[in-house]
Design a protein around this motif. Sequence first.
Motif, short mmCIF file in Angstrom:
data_model
loop_
_atom_site.label_atom_id
_atom_site.label_comp_id
_atom_site.label_asym_id
_atom_site.label_seq_id
_atom_site.Cartn_x
_atom_site.Cartn_y
_atom_site.Cartn_z
N LEU A 56 -12.84 -12.01 -0.56
CA LEU A 56 -12.64 -10.71 -1.20
C LEU A 56 -12.51 -9.60 -0.16
CD1 LEU A 56 -15.14 -10.90 -4.21
CD2 LEU A 56 -12.64 -11.06 -4.28
N LYS A 57 -13.34 -9.64 0.87
CA LYS A 57 -13.24 -8.64 1.94
C LYS A 57 -11.88 -8.71 2.61
CE LYS A 57 -16.56 -8.83 4.92
NZ LYS A 57 -17.72 -9.16 5.76
N ASN B 173 -4.83 -5.61 1.39
CA ASN B 173 -4.21 -4.71 0.42
C ASN B 173 -4.19 -3.27 0.89
OD1 ASN B 173 -3.61 -6.76 -1.37
ND2 ASN B 173 -5.53 -6.57 -2.47
N LYS B 174 -5.14 -2.89 1.76
CA LYS B 174 -5.18 -1.54 2.29
C LYS B 174 -4.29 -1.37 3.53
CE LYS B 174 -8.93 0.63 2.95
NZ LYS B 174 -10.25 1.07 3.36
N VAL C 77 1.39 -6.42 7.50
CA VAL C 77 1.21 -7.62 6.68
C VAL C 77 2.48 -8.46 6.74
CG1 VAL C 77 0.78 -8.47 4.35
CG2 VAL C 77 -0.37 -6.40 5.14
N ILE C 78 2.31 -9.74 7.03
CA ILE C 78 3.44 -10.67 7.08
C ILE C 78 3.50 -11.42 5.76
CG2 ILE C 78 4.41 -12.69 8.25
CD1 ILE C 78 2.94 -11.61 10.79
N LYS C 79 4.61 -11.25 5.05
CA LYS C 79 4.74 -11.82 3.71
C LYS C 79 5.22 -13.26 3.71
CE LYS C 79 5.73 -7.29 1.90
NZ LYS C 79 6.78 -6.38 1.55
N GLU D 226 -9.00 2.58 13.27
CA GLU D 226 -8.75 3.73 12.39
C GLU D 226 -8.32 3.27 11.01
OE1 GLU D 226 -5.65 7.44 12.04
OE2 GLU D 226 -6.25 6.79 14.05
N ILE D 227 -7.43 2.27 10.96
CA ILE D 227 -6.95 1.75 9.69
C ILE D 227 -8.10 1.13 8.90
CG2 ILE D 227 -5.54 -0.07 8.62
CD1 ILE D 227 -3.50 0.49 10.94
#
Length: 83
Positions: A30-31, A37-38, A44-46, A79-80
């Motif tokens: 979940l983490k 998602n954030k 993010v590599i799809k 930061e992200i």
Amino acid sequence: MTMKQQELYNVIASLPEELSNKVVDYIEYLKFTYIVNKAPENLVIKDNEDLLTKLQKGKKDADEGKVCSVEEAFAEVEEILST
């Protein structure tokens, strides 16, 4: 520790070890999904095609000198994750 955290701790502590390990694994999942998602779209590599495109862009940026230091990269990631 908040009351909800204490309640969660108590529930997990009362489970058999095998089941509590599965619960902890699920919490880690979940983490991870929350962070993914954030994350900004470009991190993010799809799929394989997306990976290839991003690698090619990264190589082009490196060839053109558009790079940052490792410290700058880690600072940006921190930061992200902190938002």
